[in-house]
Design an enzyme around this catalytic site. Structure first.
Site, short mmCIF file in Angstrom:
data_model
loop_
_atom_site.label_atom_id
_atom_site.label_comp_id
_atom_site.label_asym_id
_atom_site.label_seq_id
_atom_site.Cartn_x
_atom_site.Cartn_y
_atom_site.Cartn_z
N ASN A 133 22.36 38.55 38.06
CA ASN A 133 23.60 38.40 38.81
C ASN A 133 23.75 39.67 39.65
O ASN A 133 24.21 40.70 39.16
CB ASN A 133 24.76 38.23 37.82
CG ASN A 133 26.09 38.06 38.51
OD1 ASN A 133 26.19 38.20 39.73
ND2 ASN A 133 27.12 37.78 37.71
N ARG B 112 22.20 34.03 40.11
CA ARG B 112 23.52 33.56 40.51
C ARG B 112 23.64 33.79 42.02
O ARG B 112 23.46 34.90 42.51
CB ARG B 112 24.60 34.36 39.80
CG ARG B 112 25.97 34.00 40.30
CD ARG B 112 27.03 34.83 39.64
NE ARG B 112 28.33 34.42 40.12
CZ ARG B 112 29.33 35.25 40.36
NH1 ARG B 112 29.17 36.55 40.16
NH2 ARG B 112 30.47 34.81 40.78
N HIS C 282 33.27 29.95 40.89
CA HIS C 282 33.25 29.89 39.42
C HIS C 282 32.70 28.54 38.93
O HIS C 282 32.96 28.14 37.81
CB HIS C 282 34.67 30.03 38.82
CG HIS C 282 35.28 31.39 38.92
ND1 HIS C 282 36.64 31.55 39.06
CD2 HIS C 282 34.74 32.62 38.88
CE1 HIS C 282 36.92 32.85 39.12
NE2 HIS C 282 35.77 33.52 39.01
N ARG D 295 43.66 40.06 43.53
CA ARG D 295 43.79 39.16 44.69
C ARG D 295 45.10 38.39 44.63
O ARG D 295 45.54 37.98 43.55
CB ARG D 295 42.64 38.15 44.71
CG ARG D 295 41.32 38.77 45.00
CD ARG D 295 40.19 37.72 44.92
NE ARG D 295 39.06 38.28 44.21
CZ ARG D 295 38.18 37.57 43.52
NH1 ARG D 295 38.28 36.26 43.45
NH2 ARG D 295 37.20 38.18 42.89
N GLU E 94 28.45 32.00 31.50
CA GLU E 94 27.80 31.69 32.78
C GLU E 94 26.31 31.98 32.73
O GLU E 94 25.51 31.25 33.32
CB GLU E 94 28.49 32.49 33.90
CG GLU E 94 29.87 31.93 34.19
CD GLU E 94 30.74 32.84 35.06
OE1 GLU E 94 31.30 33.79 34.51
OE2 GLU E 94 30.85 32.59 36.25
#
Ligand code: ADP
Length: 407
Positions: free
Chosen positions: A10, A94, A183, A244, A390
């Site tokens: 990743n 990823r 996601h 965010r 993940e």
């Protein structure tokens, strides 16, 4: 010897997270993280899970992703798990943005690299780093299949009604402005595991999945297919997140530019890095926010407001996706906040008995690392906590592709 190992990479803009898994028995052989790539104080943390022993930490300058991957390869070699091993079946990467085209994991070739590169304008922070990771891994093991697993892929099943913004169609299409969602690897994994927890076929259940980490997104999953999700063109839309803003009236941006005299870059930084929980109360960690609320006093008020805004938005999305799905079998919480914060879960469904939603206080408060139900046994709609993974999902998808001869 059958090659059963998969290395998951990743690659972020200044970091690389990795895990080496053995898909033969599902075991994790090693894991780690390189941070602050390009700085003088880069740090590599390596956990030799299979080899045993303590976590190893090295600090010192690591110039770029190539140097970082080489350092990772060296750590793995020290554990007898070098990248030259014939047991390594593939490297799974990823990739944040796969646009409309990548609907599933894909073995990387030149055309795939070119398409990921073409998507850089819609993912300027992520896709360049993902590409560097893939290219470096190719150099280290040119003979090995490199598989790209896209964060957007799970959401490509969204109907046009959910995927399009209501703006001029020609302008939108010219600039590829639409809702892609992110996601996806987590939403895919968690919705399948939630169906398993319910003892039902994924094709038969409707779920609202709430991935609440530092980034946060909700999705409506109908029979295993995503029909709506809260992130859009970029991971900025939707829920209140650690830093965010999530949803704002787009005119806030014009206002800040025209009246506040801020540049596009300044507004970008404001909404992505200085908003959400951190903008509202100075902390982006839900543990810290709950501590401030619980301790009370003057410091509690802003933390309380941040918590309330976070929860208000979450409840709006639960209600919205209830309406999108029509029938809901379970609301599923995952990621750092979703898996660990009982107060967030409680507040998210409080008073929603009319929708068949409730949590059992005892079950909600109990700590456990595995998937579990937290709704009362007679609840019309299940409420569940399902830890996401993940890396495992990327490894599974990568291995399924190369094992079935996709490479
Ligand atoms: P990401 O992968 O998006 O960086 P994670 O899914 O690891 O994020 O979630 C990180 C966040 O989870 C932290 O910022 C914190 O807010 C929250 N978190 C972690 N542990 C707990 C806990 N025990 N209680 C409440 N929140 C927690």
């Amino acid at each position: 010897m059958t090659a059963t190992r998969v290395l998951v990479l990743n690659s972020g803009s200044s970091s690389v997270k990795y895990q080496l898994l053995d898909m033969g028995d599902g075991s994790r052989l090693a894991a780690g993280l390189v941070e602050r790539i390009g700085e003088r104080t880069s740090r590599l943390k390596h956990s030799p899970l299979a080899a045993g022993g303590d976590e190893r930490e090295t600090t010192g300058p690591i110039a770029d992703h190539e140097a970082a991957l080489k350092a990772v390869a060296q750590e793995l070699a020290e554990d007898g798990l070098g990248l030259d091993s014939p047991e390594l079946a593939a490297i799974g990467h990823r990739v944040v943005h796969g646009g409309k085209r990548f609907t599933r994991p894909t073995v990387v070739d030149d055309a795939v690299l070119a398409e990921i590169e073409r998507l850089i304008p819609v993912a300027p922070l992520h896709n360049p780093a993902n590409l560097t990771g893939i290219r470096t891994a190719q150099e280290l093991r040119p003979d090995l299949p490199q598989v790209a697993v896209f964060d957007t892929a799970f959401h490509t099943t969204m109907p046009e009604a959910a995927a399009r913004y209501a703006i001029d169609v020609e302008t939108a299409d010219k600039h590829r402005v639409r809702r892609y969602g992110f996601h996806g690897t987590s939403h895919a994994y968690v919705s399948r595991e939630a169906a398993r927890l319910l003892g039902r076929d994924p094709g038969d259940v409707n779920l609202i999945v709430l991935h609440l980490g530092n980034g946060a997104s909700a999705s409506a999953v109908e029979g295993g297919r995503c029909v709506d999700t809260s992130m859009g063109l970029t991971p900025l839309e939707g829920l209140v997140m650690g830093t965010r803003s999530g949803d704002v009236d787009p005119a806030v941006i014009f206002h800040l530019a025209r009246v506040g005299g801020m540049s596009t870059d300044e507004i970008d930084t404001l909404l992505n890095k200085r908003s959400g929980l951190v903008g509202l109360c100075g902390d982006n960690d839900m543990r810290e926010i709950r501590r401030r609320i619980d301790e009370g006093g003057e410091d509690a008020a802003r933390a309380r407001l941040a918590f309330d805004i976070y929860i208000h938005r979450l409840r709006k999305y639960i209600g919205a996706y209830y309406a999108v799905l029509g029938r809901v079998d379970a609301v599923v919480f995952t990621a750092g906040v979703g898996e660990n914060s009982a107060p967030v879960r409680e507040a998210a469904v409080a008073g929603l008995e009319g929708l068949g939603l409730a949590v059992d206080d005892g079950l909600n408060a109990a700590r456990s690392g595995g998937p579990r139900l937290i709704s009362p046994p007679d609840a019309r709609v299940a409420v569940a906590v399902v830890p996401t993974d993940e890396e495992l999902e990327i490894a599974n998808q990568t291995y399924a592709l190369v094992r079935d001869g996709g490479a």
